[in-house]
Design an enzyme around this catalytic site. Structure first.
Site, short mmCIF file in Angstrom:
data_model
loop_
_atom_site.label_atom_id
_atom_site.label_comp_id
_atom_site.label_asym_id
_atom_site.label_seq_id
_atom_site.Cartn_x
_atom_site.Cartn_y
_atom_site.Cartn_z
CB THR A 117 36.22 43.10 40.78
OG1 THR A 117 36.96 43.53 41.93
CG2 THR A 117 36.12 44.27 39.82
CE1 TYR A 141 40.23 43.31 37.85
CE2 TYR A 141 40.01 44.32 40.02
CZ TYR A 141 39.81 43.25 39.18
OH TYR A 141 39.20 42.11 39.64
#
Length: 337
Positions: A117, A141
């Site tokens: 990501t 995350y």
């Protein structure tokens, strides 16, 4: 040769499985169905319902199906949720990835594609952000994904594994034929929320922060159509099978749109207005994130086909309308006679 796709019944995973099947690949899927749907896995594709971190399960699937490559999607992906439950994210993302890599090494699988990501960059010093930019994630995350990138690099160096780590920017849209799309209840994706509002399923949409140092005060994101992203995985697989060296690649279009611009795009394609309210900034949100895409375009045989915000919004809307019609049809059938 078979490709094992973890999380292959989920949003991005199912689109990639579909693209692999259409490219003639043999595919097998592991998914615990916590956010995925078995109906999204094409007919005839083996689906093992279980945890991608279960080494016994993974090793059995690899050996039984002759797996030579793994594409790893399984994990948790909501920034705000990771702020509330960091240990859950380190378990679901980092620890699961560690066990999956262990199974790959044990079974001699040398081609690995990882779903990473752009959140690993945090707030970048400049945009578009290149792959060599400092990694300063702002959320558990992002940290959990960066930890997996580090594990993947070290494991590959020690065991001769080749890999591609794809750093996704903002994934949106749905299959252009509306066969599959984002169906998770309570999804937090901006485009998903906006098309829910456009179809009357939400009274309004909230914009978190309109005081950022951007032209209209809202965050800026580089949206990539999920089908283009799926094709990037197919191209990454071909790259590895040609003997490509380990590489980390940004997956975006290199163009940013603000939250407010994105909402207006949905309004245009829907031909319908809907209410928008403003709220305070959320912890972990990044101001502006736009990809430098020169490396992926030079490395992979990949040309985006849906590089247009209104196209992305229109495909998301078409899928949402299909979902809504299915739900309404089910509700009518459920009414007692």
């Amino acid at each position: 040769m078979t490709v094992l796709v973890t999380g292959g019944a989920g949003y991005i995973g199912s689109h990639t499985v579909l693209a692999l099947v259409e490219a003639g690949e043999s595919v097998v899927v592991i998914d615990n169905l916590s956010t995925g749907f078995s109906s999204f896995v094409p007919e005839g594709i083996p689906l093992f319902i279980g945890d991608a971190g279960d080494e016994n399960l993974v090793e059995g699937v690899i050996r039984t199906h002759g797996v030579d490559a793994i594409i790893h999607f399984a994990g948790s992906v909501i920034v705000s949720e990771s702020m509330r439950d960091p240990l859950g994210y380190y378990r679901n993302n980092t620890m699961t990835s560690r066990n999956l890599l262990s199974a790959a090494v044990t079974c001699g699988v040398n081609n690995f594609i990882f779903s990473s990501t752009a959140a690993v960059y945090g707030n970048p010093d400049r945009t578009p952000v290149p792959e060599e930019a400092p990694t300063r994630p702002l959320s558990p995350y992002g940290c959990s994904k960066l930890m997996t990138e580090i594990m993947l690099h070290d494991t590959a160096s020690a065991n001769g594994m080749n890999y591609v780590a794809l750093r996704y920017f903002n994934v949106a849209g749905a299959d252009p034929q509306a066969r599959i799309g984002l169906a998770t209840i309570g999804a937090t994706h901006l485009l998903k929320i906006a098309v829910e509002a456009a179809t009357g399923q939400r009274a309004q949409i909230e914009v978190y922060g309109t005081d950022y140092p951007t032209p209209d005060g809202s965050c800026i994101r580089d949206f990539i159509h999920v089908s283009d992203l799926a094709q990037a995985h197919v191209a990454a697989l071909a790259y590895l099978r040609r003997g490509g060296a380990p590489v980390t690649l940004n997956c975006g279009y290199g163009r940013g749109y603000s939250v407010l611009e994105t909402i207006e795009a949905v309004r245009r394609v829907a031909g319908r207005n809907f209410a928008v309210s403003t709220a305070a900034r959320r912890p972990g949100d990044i101001v502006a994130m736009v990809a430098d895409t020169r490396r992926i375009r030079a490395t992979l045989d990949w040309t985006p086909r849906h590089d247009d915000l209104e196209t992305i919004a229109a495909d998301a809307l078409r899928w949402e309308r299909k979902l809504l019609a299915q739900r309404q049809g089910f509700d009518r059938q459920a009414i007692p006679a």
